[in-house]
Write a protein that holds these residues in place. Structure first.
Motif, PDB file in Angstrom:
ATOM      1  N   ASP A  24       0.856  -1.183   0.000  1.00 21.29           N
ATOM      2  CA  ASP A  24       0.000   0.000   0.000  1.00 21.29           C
ATOM      3  C   ASP A  24       0.894   1.235   0.000  1.00 21.29           C
ATOM      4  O   ASP A  24       1.863   1.299   0.771  1.00 21.29           O
ATOM      5  CB  ASP A  24      -0.864   0.033   1.274  1.00 21.29           C
ATOM      6  CG  ASP A  24      -2.069  -0.885   1.153  1.00 21.29           C
ATOM      7  OD1 ASP A  24      -2.328  -1.361   0.029  1.00 21.29           O
ATOM      8  OD2 ASP A  24      -2.723  -1.131   2.176  1.00 21.29           O
ATOM      9  N   ALA A 159       0.354   8.979  -4.322  1.00 17.94           N
ATOM     10  CA  ALA A 159      -1.079   9.137  -4.063  1.00 17.94           C
ATOM     11  C   ALA A 159      -1.680  10.150  -5.031  1.00 17.94           C
ATOM     12  O   ALA A 159      -2.779   9.951  -5.556  1.00 17.94           O
ATOM     13  CB  ALA A 159      -1.310   9.565  -2.613  1.00 17.94           C
ATOM     14  N   GLY A 162      -2.815   8.901  -8.168  1.00 15.02           N
ATOM     15  CA  GLY A 162      -3.877   7.915  -8.069  1.00 15.02           C
ATOM     16  C   GLY A 162      -3.406   6.479  -7.939  1.00 15.02           C
ATOM     17  O   GLY A 162      -4.131   5.539  -8.245  1.00 15.02           O
ATOM     18  N   CYS A 163      -2.163   6.321  -7.460  1.00 16.18           N
ATOM     19  CA  CYS A 163      -1.547   5.000  -7.371  1.00 16.18           C
ATOM     20  C   CYS A 163      -1.873   4.397  -5.993  1.00 16.18           C
ATOM     21  O   CYS A 163      -1.395   4.920  -4.991  1.00 16.18           O
ATOM     22  CB  CYS A 163      -0.051   5.253  -7.502  1.00 16.18           C
ATOM     23  SG  CYS A 163       0.896   3.957  -8.123  1.00 16.18           S
ATOM     24  N   PRO A 164      -2.651   3.328  -5.892  1.00 14.87           N
ATOM     25  CA  PRO A 164      -2.956   2.780  -4.565  1.00 14.87           C
ATOM     26  C   PRO A 164      -1.850   1.899  -3.996  1.00 14.87           C
ATOM     27  O   PRO A 164      -1.668   1.820  -2.783  1.00 14.87           O
ATOM     28  CB  PRO A 164      -4.233   1.963  -4.794  1.00 14.87           C
ATOM     29  CG  PRO A 164      -4.216   1.602  -6.242  1.00 14.87           C
ATOM     30  CD  PRO A 164      -3.383   2.633  -6.973  1.00 14.87           C
ATOM     31  N   THR A 165      -1.117   1.217  -4.889  1.00 11.43           N
ATOM     32  CA  THR A 165      -0.060   0.295  -4.438  1.00 11.43           C
ATOM     33  C   THR A 165       1.166   0.476  -5.312  1.00 11.43           C
ATOM     34  O   THR A 165       1.089   1.013  -6.422  1.00 11.43           O
ATOM     35  CB  THR A 165      -0.521  -1.185  -4.553  1.00 11.43           C
ATOM     36  OG1 THR A 165      -0.848  -1.452  -5.921  1.00 11.43           O
ATOM     37  CG2 THR A 165      -1.724  -1.481  -3.665  1.00 11.43           C
TER      38      THR A 165
END
Ligand code: AMP
Ligand code: MG
Length: 402
Positions: A24, A159, A162-165
């Motif tokens: 995450d 973040a 838009g990168c969650p992981t």
């Protein structure tokens, strides 16, 4: 004796590269990216206002005062359905999308509202107070390359796109083991011949300071079974193990006996002072760093050899510490002995924009006090040392308190 660079290259060449995991983003501080990250989106994603005020056509406020009709309000998060027609303004809040037709934003501070009109007291240039789509990051940009260590700002950027992981190698679990019959934990009385054990808290702290997860493997007495059990536990539970003590030429250095039996080790005498003795190898596939027992030596050995290797295991391609030039405010004298000396120095930034250094205290490898107060290690090549006023390369130590 071998040169420091040879020992460093040996270790960097032998440590395993750890595989990346999907993490995450919010939990990825201290991790090292295994893959490059490109942005699929622009940041900001749309033209928006940098201030609270009124979106206008710059041409409408070219001569001031200018009175415009307020056509509506756009708050941050609103879908921008309004448009600004000639003679109109739209009230707008920081971060809100710019309405169609507007090409500038006037700050609320230079406006006066009167009913459904607003008077603008100062002209603005086209583009004023507008944050354009993509002016930070454009869609398709390479944001961070593989090998980048992620700090708080990095995870914020991830973040923001838009990168969650991410796929990255998390901080390592690093075991710390002290060895020696003379060692007593603080809080207990010392018998003649004993000393308080200080390397373990120091090395646990250095591991944490380097961004990893310290694992306390305790103090092993100078007995083979206890030393073996501690190394085996470390190899089972940790990504790497640091031991201190027992790597010099002493008669009771059971660390050597044990590691030679259970590991694939190289015992080194490095042409440096402090931290000449050093061992490196693998036990059950896990890297083991045999640091010297003298307190200053163990810290210097960590900085020069273990810390870069831990970073390399995470995927940092260029982990070795870098020298920066400094001015020796006092003579840093030494005797020629075939070794590079690392003097513990206090460093301050001078008005000339250069670091200025002086010894931070006694230079014995048991004199931990001066190491604790040092900001840097001054690199003194073999020879007579550096005169007062001379230039000396230093390795900056991480701030004692971040
Ligand atoms: P050794 O390499 O085991 O011969 O240790 C070298 C010197 O470092 C000796 O003076 C030891 O007493 C000292 N030493 C070793 N381990 C520690 C420790 N954990 N804390 C403080 N001093 C230590
Ligand atoms: Mg010992």
């Amino acid at each position: 004796m071998i040169p420091l660079r040879e020992a460093q290259q040996h270790v960097l060449g032998k440590v395993p590269s750890l595989p990346g995991r999907t993490l995450d983003v919010a939990a990825a501080v201290g991790a090292v990216l295994s893959e490059p990250v490109r942005s699929a989106v622009a940041v900001p994603p749309f033209d928006n206002t940098a201030v609270d005020g009124f979106a206008v056509r710059a041409v409408d406020v070219a001569s001031v005062p200018a009175r415009l009709l307020i056509a509506g309000t756009i708050a941050a998060g609103d879908e921008p359905t309004l448009a600004v027609a000639p003679g109109e303004a739209v009230r707008i809040m920081t971060g809100a999308a710019l309405p169609a037709g507007a090409d500038a934003v006037v700050m609320v501070e230079v406006t006066t509202v009167d009913g459904d009109t607003v008077e603008v007291a100062e002209p603005v240039q086209p583009g004023a107070n507008i944050r354009s789509a993509g002016d930070d990051i454009r869609a398709g940009d390479l944001v961070f390359d593989a090998g980048t260590r992620l700090g708080p700002g990095h995870v914020g950027v991830l973040a923001s796109i838009g990168c969650p992981t991410v796929v990255a190698v998390p901080p390592l679990r690093v075991g710390v083991l002290s060895t020696g019959d003379e060692l007593v934990s603080p809080g207990r009385p010392l018998r003649p011949g004993q000393i308080y054990e200080s390397n373990r808290p120091t090395l646990l702290g250095l591991v944490r300071q380097a961004g990893h997860v310290p694992v306390d493997l305790g103090v092993a007495p100078d007995e083979e079974p206890a030393i073996e059990a501690a190394f085996r536990r470390g190899a089972a539970e940790c990504d790497a193990v640091l031991s201190s003590g027992g790597v010099s030429m002493g008669d009771f250095d059971y660390v050597k006996t044990v590691l030679d039996r259970i590991g694939d080790m190289r015992w080194m005498q490095i042409a440096i002072r402090p931290a000449k003795p050093f061992a490196f190898g693998l036990v059950d596939g896990v890297p083991v760093f045999g640091l010297p027992g003298n307190p200053v030596s163990s810290m210097v050995s960590f900085e020069l050899l273990a810390k870069p290797a831990l970073r390399h295991m995470q995927g940092d391609p260029d982990p070795l510490p870098r020298e920066v030039p400094a001015v020796a405010d006092v003579a840093l004298g030494r005797q020629p002995d075939g070794k590079v000396h690392f003097a513990r120095v206090a460093a301050t930034m001078g008005d000339d924009g250069r670091y200025h250094v002086r010894l931070s205290g006694g230079q014995g490898s048991h004199m931990l006090w001066a190491m604790a107060r040092a900001d840097a290690l001054a690199v003194l090549p073999d020879g007579p040392g550096v005169e007062s006023g001379g230039t000396v390369g230093v390795l900056l130590l991480p701030p004692a308190v971040p």
